[in-house]
Design a protein around this motif. Structure first.
Motif, PDB file in Angstrom:
ATOM      1  N   VAL A 189       0.817  -1.454   0.028  1.00 41.92           N
ATOM      2  CA  VAL A 189      -0.242  -0.071   0.042  1.00 41.92           C
ATOM      3  C   VAL A 189       0.524   1.167   0.036  1.00 41.92           C
ATOM      4  O   VAL A 189       0.332   2.408   0.377  1.00 41.92           O
ATOM      5  CB  VAL A 189      -1.274   0.298   1.223  1.00 41.92           C
ATOM      6  CG1 VAL A 189      -2.303  -1.644   1.129  1.00 41.92           C
ATOM      7  CG2 VAL A 189      -0.617   0.046   2.589  1.00 41.92           C
ATOM      8  N   ASP A 204      -6.565   5.660   8.653  1.00 40.54           N
ATOM      9  CA  ASP A 204      -6.509   5.326   6.962  1.00 40.54           C
ATOM     10  C   ASP A 204      -5.715   4.464   6.270  1.00 40.54           C
ATOM     11  O   ASP A 204      -5.875   4.014   4.938  1.00 40.54           O
ATOM     12  CB  ASP A 204      -5.856   6.561   6.203  1.00 40.54           C
ATOM     13  CG  ASP A 204      -5.800   6.425   4.583  1.00 40.54           C
ATOM     14  OD1 ASP A 204      -6.732   6.398   3.660  1.00 40.54           O
ATOM     15  OD2 ASP A 204      -4.482   6.692   4.569  1.00 40.54           O
ATOM     16  N   ARG A 208      -6.217   1.068   3.731  1.00 40.87           N
ATOM     17  CA  ARG A 208      -5.625   0.424   2.994  1.00 40.87           C
ATOM     18  C   ARG A 208      -4.814  -1.124   2.556  1.00 40.87           C
ATOM     19  O   ARG A 208      -4.647  -1.374   1.775  1.00 40.87           O
ATOM     20  CB  ARG A 208      -4.425   1.672   2.263  1.00 40.87           C
ATOM     21  CG  ARG A 208      -5.368   3.213   2.087  1.00 40.87           C
ATOM     22  CD  ARG A 208      -4.816   3.962   2.452  1.00 40.87           C
ATOM     23  NE  ARG A 208      -3.117   3.469   1.874  1.00 40.87           N
ATOM     24  CZ  ARG A 208      -2.261   4.430   2.152  1.00 40.87           C
ATOM     25  NH1 ARG A 208      -1.634   4.906   3.053  1.00 40.87           N
ATOM     26  NH2 ARG A 208      -0.159   3.942   1.337  1.00 40.87           N
ATOM     27  N   ASP A 211      -7.884  -3.315   2.376  1.00 41.88           N
ATOM     28  CA  ASP A 211      -8.281  -3.016   0.212  1.00 41.88           C
ATOM     29  C   ASP A 211      -7.070  -3.880  -0.319  1.00 41.88           C
ATOM     30  O   ASP A 211      -7.082  -4.090  -1.831  1.00 41.88           O
ATOM     31  CB  ASP A 211      -8.286  -1.359   0.146  1.00 41.88           C
ATOM     32  CG  ASP A 211      -9.472  -0.783   0.435  1.00 41.88           C
ATOM     33  OD1 ASP A 211     -10.707  -1.511   0.985  1.00 41.88           O
ATOM     34  OD2 ASP A 211      -9.179   0.227   0.408  1.00 41.88           O
ATOM     35  N   HIS A 254     -12.363   7.701   1.168  1.00 43.15           N
ATOM     36  CA  HIS A 254     -13.503   6.376   1.589  1.00 43.15           C
ATOM     37  C   HIS A 254     -14.922   6.770   0.943  1.00 43.15           C
ATOM     38  O   HIS A 254     -15.278   5.277   1.380  1.00 43.15           O
ATOM     39  CB  HIS A 254     -12.470   6.523   2.884  1.00 43.15           C
ATOM     40  CG  HIS A 254     -10.976   5.925   3.137  1.00 43.15           C
ATOM     41  ND1 HIS A 254     -10.529   5.141   2.305  1.00 43.15           N
ATOM     42  CD2 HIS A 254     -10.011   6.484   3.323  1.00 43.15           C
ATOM     43  CE1 HIS A 254      -8.809   5.417   2.420  1.00 43.15           C
ATOM     44  NE2 HIS A 254      -9.039   6.100   2.918  1.00 43.15           N
TER      45      HIS A 254
END
Length: 295
Positions: A189, A204, A208, A211, A254
């Motif tokens: 990331v 955050d 990520r 994700d 987001h």
């Protein structure tokens, strides 16, 4: 396996020295430690270099914010397989940092671990939480509704207070006050988002990581004692503003809501900041009248 520790400091010399002593009490030869100082100008850099000559010190002449400083610390540890972020107002309580690093190494589907964080009185400090949603403005740790009704369903869901924090389990995000990151997560990331000046950068980063297909987990076998606000009390309003700007950045980054919802969210965050600032000013004024230290 090499473990690197990154401590970001800002006008907290004595706290930082205590954090470093807690590292030295473990196995300093197994840890590579970097202190990134964000323009403290209070003797922190000189004190760290004098007391801990093996520690790498990165000195900034201006305050770049927490996320950017973390990135500089990680850059200074290119050979570390696992990076541990440790707040300067936190102290290791055991050798669990090594067990946590070994767990990360043994579980290639995990990118980030959060350890057990305790308040000074020994109680659990909520450090593993659900991802924020729009309603968390009303039910976060510092909200009025949470303080008045701490057992309400929405606050308990977000803060994960219905769980004893005694077992390893997947979570949405963990606090950057004590976070272990495997190199694979950084490769997947990239670095922390330097657009976050103070706070929310950990949320955050964990989002990520999720994700990217890696897990974030809570690991109770490594513990620290953390004095909340110990590293931000020298710049309370700046930290407060940075936190709320970070909230807005996170939502814009987001969430894909409609313009009206974004406008309501922005107004809510602005109102929340104003209420917190006024509340702190009143408490600080009362403390001065009573001859006490500001909260």
């Amino acid at each position: 396996m090499t473990i690197g520790v990154v401590i970001v400091t800002f006008r907290c010399r004595d706290l930082a020295l205590a954090a470093l002593r807690s590292l030295e009490a473990r196995a300093p030869e197994l840890l590579q430690t970097t202190v990134v100082d964000n323009a403290s100008f209070d003797g922190t850099v000189e004190a760290v270099r004098a007391a801990f000559p093996a520690v790498t010190v990165v000195e900034h002449r201006r305050n770049l914010g927490f996320a950017a400083a973390v990135n500089r610390g990680i850059d200074a540890l290119p050979n570390a397989d696992v990076i541990c972020l440790l707040n300067p107002d936190a102290e290791l309580l055991d050798d669990g940092i090594f067990a946590a690093a070994a767990y990360l190494e043994a579980h290639p589907d995990v990118g980030v671990l959060g350890g057990r964080i305790l308040n000074p009185d020994g109680s659990i400090q909520p450090s593993a939480r659900a991802f924020p949603s729009h309603k968390n403005a009303l039910f976060n740790r510092h909200s009025l509704l949470t303080k008045l009704f701490p057992r309400n369903r929405w606050s308990r869901q977000y803060l994960m207070t219905d769980w004893s924090h005694d077992d390893i389990r997947p979570v949405d995000w963990v606090s950057g006050a004590f976070m272990l990151i495997h190199r694979r997560a950084l490769e997947a990331v990239g670095p922390f988002d330097p657009g976050y000046f103070f706070s929310i950068e950990d949320v955050d980063f964990c989002r990520r990581v999720h994700d990217a297909g890696l897990r974030v987990e809570y690991f109770p076998g490594a513990a620290v004692r953390h004095r909340v606000g110990g590293s931000s009390r020298k710049a309370v309003y700046r930290a407060m503003a940075g936190h709320h700007r970070g909230m807005w950045r996170y939502y814009r980054k987001h969430f894909r809501g409609n313009p009206l919802l974004h406008a309501v969210t922005a107004a809510g965050i602005g109102l929340r900041f104003a209420l917190h600032a006024v509340s702190y000013a009143l408490r600080a004024g009362r403390a001065r009248l009573l001859g006490r230290e500001a909260p």
